[in-house]
Design a protein around this motif. Structure first.
Motif, mmCIF file in Angstrom:
data_model
loop_
_atom_site.group_PDB
_atom_site.id
_atom_site.type_symbol
_atom_site.label_atom_id
_atom_site.label_comp_id
_atom_site.label_asym_id
_atom_site.label_seq_id
_atom_site.Cartn_x
_atom_site.Cartn_y
_atom_site.Cartn_z
ATOM 1 N N THR A 6 46.490 19.988 5.113
ATOM 2 C CA THR A 6 47.675 20.097 5.955
ATOM 3 C C THR A 6 47.353 20.842 7.236
ATOM 4 O O THR A 6 46.252 21.360 7.436
ATOM 5 N N ASP A 7 48.326 20.891 8.130
ATOM 6 C CA ASP A 7 48.202 21.646 9.373
ATOM 7 C C ASP A 7 47.895 23.109 9.034
ATOM 8 O O ASP A 7 48.560 23.696 8.176
ATOM 9 N N PRO A 8 46.887 23.724 9.690
ATOM 10 C CA PRO A 8 46.555 25.122 9.396
ATOM 11 C C PRO A 8 47.732 26.075 9.521
ATOM 12 O O PRO A 8 47.733 27.144 8.898
ATOM 13 N N ARG A 9 48.726 25.698 10.301
ATOM 14 C CA ARG A 9 49.899 26.568 10.437
ATOM 15 C C ARG A 9 50.607 26.772 9.116
ATOM 16 O O ARG A 9 51.319 27.768 8.931
ATOM 17 N N PHE A 10 50.413 25.809 8.192
ATOM 18 C CA PHE A 10 51.127 25.869 6.918
ATOM 19 C C PHE A 10 50.210 26.243 5.753
ATOM 20 O O PHE A 10 50.544 26.022 4.592
ATOM 21 N N ASP A 11 49.046 26.816 6.070
ATOM 22 C CA ASP A 11 48.178 27.306 5.000
ATOM 23 C C ASP A 11 48.903 28.374 4.195
ATOM 24 O O ASP A 11 49.663 29.191 4.746
ATOM 25 N N ASN A 12 48.631 28.397 2.902
ATOM 26 C CA ASN A 12 49.278 29.345 2.010
ATOM 27 C C ASN A 12 48.431 30.617 1.894
ATOM 28 O O ASN A 12 47.380 30.602 1.259
ATOM 29 N N ALA A 53 47.201 31.734 -1.593
ATOM 30 C CA ALA A 53 46.245 30.923 -2.350
ATOM 31 C C ALA A 53 44.966 31.704 -2.620
ATOM 32 O O ALA A 53 44.660 32.690 -1.943
ATOM 33 N N VAL A 54 44.199 31.246 -3.592
ATOM 34 C CA VAL A 54 42.959 31.920 -3.941
ATOM 35 C C VAL A 54 41.950 31.848 -2.807
ATOM 36 O O VAL A 54 41.115 32.744 -2.637
ATOM 37 N N GLN A 55 42.038 30.808 -1.993
ATOM 38 C CA GLN A 55 41.129 30.638 -0.863
ATOM 39 C C GLN A 55 41.954 30.510 0.420
ATOM 40 O O GLN A 55 42.906 29.728 0.485
ATOM 41 N N ILE A 56 41.610 31.295 1.424
ATOM 42 C CA ILE A 56 42.300 31.218 2.709
ATOM 43 C C ILE A 56 41.269 30.932 3.799
ATOM 44 O O ILE A 56 40.107 31.298 3.674
ATOM 45 N N ARG A 57 41.707 30.246 4.846
ATOM 46 C CA ARG A 57 40.770 29.892 5.912
ATOM 47 C C ARG A 57 41.144 30.579 7.218
ATOM 48 O O ARG A 57 42.311 30.772 7.532
#
Length: 449
Positions: free
Chosen positions: A317-323, A326-330
């Motif tokens: 998804t769009d990086p703006r909506f990264d969780n 979550a166990v992994q973040i970018r």
């Protein structure tokens, strides 16, 4: 990493400002004061603060940070470590490497952890102050329970056994070594006490006489390391710390080791994740950092299916909506606008304590900062995402320092960007060498308005 929307404190101490500027001048990530630069991280703050609070309440968290070279992984983890330290966590940052700290040898990882252990009050290694504070806390608890001075030694021993009961199921020698350390101190034998504490910190080749006096044998091994980590968490908690924040940095180096060592390391990482999630390490916040290639490539996490399953996170998804939970973040990394914004933040921070603050702000205006950012990005093949370190080094050391010290210096007239191999990292050097169709060298990059 976005750098818009600065929220720097209005008042900054001279020591914090100097530490940040000096580190940037050397091309390094500052060890502290990162909140002065950490603009644009507000999207992570709520989730990460909630996780730190959960760990402080007796939980445990594992987090994987994902980002390309230059995206700010080290900056991010140190920024998060500062937030943890403000909550009275102990903090340790460990660089994973094949020769110095191989991940598949957890006894070495534990040793590096104790060597780099720091608290808000003590620099590395803070192991001894933490252990001393723990024994002091046991004595205070025993006295509060009504123990007399004559009974104190016996009552402290009882508390030691009770507090480390769970640890002793897995690593009985941890409690034994603590007893030996305290006994050596009581006898005034500082050399033996220091040697026993070194053994407790995972150091190899401790003198046999010191080990015998403490009642322990051999050196710490892979399996004992997990028990010792459990013991260290207990000691930290009882000595007044809310938890332990540990960073395993540059885990992507596993991709370059022999296949057998790589497989062992990946399995060790899987084991660590499972132990954290099982609740064995209350008070532990464990972070790893790596590149997308490590998480997605066949020479990294994907090589071990159970590990890949544990770290699987949707980034389609769009990086703006990264969780951020979550166990992994970018970390998306820098673009031209965010790099310029960061440069302006550094310029203002520098000017606030400069000899000639108005000249700094006037001569190194926003337009010049943008020109320098473009030039550094161009010298690295247009890869702005890996430019921040070099850009900030040039901005502080080559431009701001000179403008502040020399009244006649004008970077538009008297400065031309130069980049030499010796000041580049391997990644930066490869990008600089790959520049095609543009300037033949960094010397050919003009900074003209």
């Amino acid at each position: 990493m976005s750098t818009t929307g600065s929220q720097r404190p209005a008042q900054v101490s001279a020591a914090r400002r100097r530490a940040v500027i000096d580190a940037l001048r050397r091309g390094a990530v500052p060890e502290s004061g990162l909140d002065l630069l950490a603009t644009g991280l507000d999207r992570f703050e709520a989730a990460l603060d909630a996780e730190l609070d959960a760990v402080a309440s007796g939980g445990s968290v594992f987090k994987a940070v994902r980002g390309e070279y230059g995206s700010g992984k080290t900056f991010f983890t140190r920024w998060l470590g500062e937030r943890a330290k403000r909550r009275n966590f102990a903090v340790a940052e460990i660089q994973i490497s094949e020769n110095e700290t191989p991940l598949h040898k957890l006894e070495t990882v534990y040793r590096r952890l104790t060597e780099r252990l720091t608290t808000s009050s003590f620099p590395p290694s803070a192991l001894r102050p933490v252990v001393d504070a723990w024994f002091y806390a046991l004595e205070e608890d025993a006295l509060a329970a009504g123990a007399s001075e004559e009974e104190l030694t016996t009552e402290v021993e009882k508390l030691l056994v009770a507090r480390l009961a769970e640890v002793s199921r897995h690593a009985p020698s941890f409690a034994t070594a603590l007893r030996g350390y305290r006994a050596a101190l009581a006898e005034g034998d500082e050399a033996t006490a220091a040697a026993v504490l070194a053994w407790l910190g995972g150091q190899p080749h401790v003198a046999a006489a010191a080990r015998r006096s403490a009642g322990v044998r051999g050196d710490l091994d892979h399996f004992g390391a997990l028990g010792f980590l459990q013991g260290l968490l207990t000691v930290l908690r009882d000595s007044g710390h809310t938890g332990l924040f540990v960073v395993l940095d540059e885990v992507e180096t596993l991709q370059r080791v022999r296949s057998d060592a790589r497989d062992k390391a990946l399995n060790a990482l899987r084991q660590l994740i499972d132990e954290v999630h099982s609740g064995r390490f209350p008070g532990l916040y464990l972070v790893i950092t790596g590149t997308p290639a490590f998480y997605d490539g066949q020479q990294g996490v994907q090589r071990l299916a159970p590990l890949a399953q544990r770290l699987a996170t949707d980034f389609t998804t769009d990086p703006r909506f990264d969780n951020p939970r979550a166990v992994q973040i970018r970390l998306p990394g820098f673009n031209q606008d965010s790099l310029v914004s960061l440069g302006v933040t550094i310029r203002d921070l520098y000017a606030s304590a400069a000899q000639a603050p108005e000249r700094v702000r006037t001569v190194v205006d926003d337009a010049y900062v943008a020109d320098l950012a473009r030039a550094v990005g161009g010298a690295l093949g247009g890869k702005v995402g890996v430019a921040p370190r070099l850009f900030l080094k040039k901005l502080v050391g080559d431009v701001l320092d000179r403008v502040d010290q020399f009244e006649e210096f004008d970077p538009r007239q008297h400065y031309r960007l130069t980049v030499v191999d010796s000041e580049l990292t391997d990644v930066e050097r490869n990008l600089a060498a790959s520049v095609t169709g543009g300037p033949g060298s960094a010397d050919d990059v003009d900074l003209e308005l």
